[in-house]
Design an enzyme around this catalytic site. Sequence first.
Site, PDB file in Angstrom:
ATOM      1  N   GLY A   1       1.157  -1.226   0.123  1.00  0.00           N
ATOM      2  CA  GLY A   1      -0.047   0.282   0.112  1.00  0.00           C
ATOM      3  C   GLY A   1       0.846   1.391   0.104  1.00  0.00           C
TER       4      GLY A   1
ATOM      5  NE  ARG B   1       1.204   1.683  -6.756  1.00  0.00           N
ATOM      6  CZ  ARG B   1       2.146   1.784  -6.691  1.00  0.00           C
ATOM      7  NH1 ARG B   1       3.667   1.113  -6.537  1.00  0.00           N
ATOM      8  NH2 ARG B   1       2.483   2.988  -6.559  1.00  0.00           N
TER       9      ARG B   1
ATOM     10  CG  ASP C   1       5.478  -3.218  -5.508  1.00  0.00           C
ATOM     11  OD1 ASP C   1       6.005  -5.003  -4.985  1.00  0.00           O
ATOM     12  OD2 ASP C   1       5.810  -2.410  -4.695  1.00  0.00           O
ATOM     13  CG  ASN C   2       7.890  -1.297  -7.147  1.00  0.00           C
ATOM     14  OD1 ASN C   2       6.896  -0.771  -6.553  1.00  0.00           O
ATOM     15  ND2 ASN C   2       8.786  -2.174  -7.141  1.00  0.00           N
TER      16      ASN C   2
HETATM   17  P1  AMP Z   1       9.537   0.504  -2.846  1.00  0.00           P
HETATM   18  O1  AMP Z   1      10.359   0.243  -2.717  1.00  0.00           O
HETATM   19  O2  AMP Z   1       9.520   2.708  -2.808  1.00  0.00           O
HETATM   20  O3  AMP Z   1       8.261   0.004  -3.563  1.00  0.00           O
HETATM   21  O4  AMP Z   1       8.788   0.540  -1.452  1.00  0.00           O
HETATM   22  C1  AMP Z   1       7.052  -0.343  -1.280  1.00  0.00           C
HETATM   23  C2  AMP Z   1       6.213   0.175  -0.339  1.00  0.00           C
HETATM   24  O5  AMP Z   1       7.485   0.121   0.715  1.00  0.00           O
HETATM   25  C3  AMP Z   1       5.635   0.737  -0.666  1.00  0.00           C
HETATM   26  O6  AMP Z   1       4.113   0.251   0.103  1.00  0.00           O
HETATM   27  C4  AMP Z   1       6.033   1.739   0.288  1.00  0.00           C
HETATM   28  O7  AMP Z   1       4.661   2.973   0.384  1.00  0.00           O
HETATM   29  C5  AMP Z   1       6.683   0.754   1.770  1.00  0.00           C
HETATM   30  N1  AMP Z   1       7.850   2.603   1.394  1.00  0.00           N
HETATM   31  C6  AMP Z   1       8.808   2.982   1.134  1.00  0.00           C
HETATM   32  N2  AMP Z   1       9.397   4.277   1.708  1.00  0.00           N
HETATM   33  C7  AMP Z   1       8.948   3.915   2.468  1.00  0.00           C
HETATM   34  C8  AMP Z   1       8.696   5.491   3.529  1.00  0.00           C
HETATM   35  N3  AMP Z   1       9.647   5.984   4.084  1.00  0.00           N
HETATM   36  N4  AMP Z   1       7.536   5.439   4.876  1.00  0.00           N
HETATM   37  C9  AMP Z   1       7.077   4.097   4.631  1.00  0.00           C
HETATM   38  N5  AMP Z   1       6.234   3.851   3.721  1.00  0.00           N
HETATM   39  C10 AMP Z   1       7.304   3.550   2.719  1.00  0.00           C
HETATM   40 MG    MG Z   2       7.061   0.914  -4.907  1.00  0.00          MG
END
Ligand code: AMP
Ligand code: MG
Length: 500
Positions: A104, A197, A266-267
């Site tokens: 999420g 996604r 998710d990406n």
């Molecule tokens: P990502 O690696 O950017 O695709 O993020 C993977 C998951 O981690 C997603 O659900 C993001 O919303 C969550 N996420 C990444 N960085 C943070 C953060 N600093 N605080 C809260 N959730 C995060």
């Molecule tokens: Mg992501």
Amino acid sequence: MSNYFYNLLKIFMINKISNTGFNFDNSYIELPPEFYSPANLQPVKSPQLVILNNELSNSLGLNTDFLKSQEGIYIMSGNIKIPDGAYISQAYAGHQFGGFTMLGDGRALLIGEQITPSNQRFDIQLKGSGRTPYSRNGDGRAVLGPMLREYIISEAMHGLKIPTTRSLSVISTGENVYRETIQQGAILTRVASSHIRFGTFEYAAYMLDYEKLKKLSDYTIKRHFPFLENNENKYINLLDEVIKLQASLVAKWQSVGFIHGVLNTDNMSICGETIDYGPCAFMDVYNPDTVFSSIDTNGRYAYKNQIAIVNWNLYRLAETLLPLINSDENKAIEIAQNSLSKFINLATSNLSHEMCSKIGIFEPKTSDIDLLNELLNMMQKYKEDYTNTFIALTFNDLPQKGMFISEEFINWKKKWEETLTLQNKSKDEVFDLMKNSNPAVIPRNHRVEEALSAANNRDFSVMNNLLKALSNPFEHSEFQKEYAKLPSTPQCNYRTYCGT
Ligand code: AMP
Ligand code: MG
């Protein structure tokens, strides 16, 4: 004045400004409430505009002067709400490095769906805007360097004519963000055709129920594939369309040497845009094993694996759709398998077209693909730069060193030139094809790092010049030549990081 009254006053002021350009029609909130959570604003201390994308703002129909004003900046920092905004964080799950998990928007909120003057719909989302119900242990915040990195690389992708989410602005928050070291906080305003996604489907299929999965699928069809709406087999058709979009996208990534870095489900965007710029990077020296991400120790998401990984991800998407495809599970699997079995051939054939056009070949035959592979093998052997080798061939300006002076290359070049003459195309036509298939510049890692390090010290000129060079990589201008140069010391161990 208390924050509450201050915000009320600001909202009143925005209501008075009739020409903000925001023109929201928020359709996602009509999905069942499990698909999102209302987001609370978490105002930041001292928001300042670092960069605004004028061209994108105009094409969205937004008032660029308003966005630059204090109110505009407050909207893009999440300090105040725009009336008619959605203000939600979206729920999704996903397979990360092969394992299923609930995710999420942990640090993002959708402020609304903008309807542009040409009647297109785009999500406008803040990234780094604070904690949400999906934040788990994260702080919900983002850091200036990585947000500017996403801005630069997504805009470079747009310049390369590769479908992508885009970046409207980056705001520095004036707050510290605690990572391994203390960093400057920032918020990116991201623009996407949608944020649906593969993982949104995984969430609906595994955490919700059949009816909600059907609602998400119907919503997706209506939003992205309206031509399928009246089809008898629209859910398998949905999968077929996503397969086609992803087969086109991954071939384009390969052709410019782009490595996404975290191709978790998710990406992966359902509408075929590149999304979630984390540890992505472009390779300099041609090496199919290239991996940049610090956490990808087994090379799961290496350059050479991207087609196979997108294929794997499509299987995860297809599994979610099985109940909609046919009530008999075995029948549904058979139908889905039939569609999935086409992906690898389609992606490979797209890739052959993309790659062969880089050497001036219009309709690749098997012998042309062999010719191309011979070149790639030599590039790997002699450690030649990927982008610049094709530029050298395009402009027939071959460096007198390395691969280019080897006997095998000289023989290859003869064969290549003969092949080109057999095509029934003029020299100009071949040159134009190569010019339009080979970017003069890519966001080279040393240039991106240089821009980010200046930006950290609040000098944004280096980044602005880099963005100018990247905005039309097929222009082949004098200005771009400087940006085509390689780093003075090869960056063999360049590492990128996600979630920063
Ligand atoms: P990502 O690696 O950017 O695709 O993020 C993977 C998951 O981690 C997603 O659900 C993001 O919303 C969550 N996420 C990444 N960085 C943070 C953060 N600093 N605080 C809260 N959730 C995060
Ligand atoms: Mg992501």
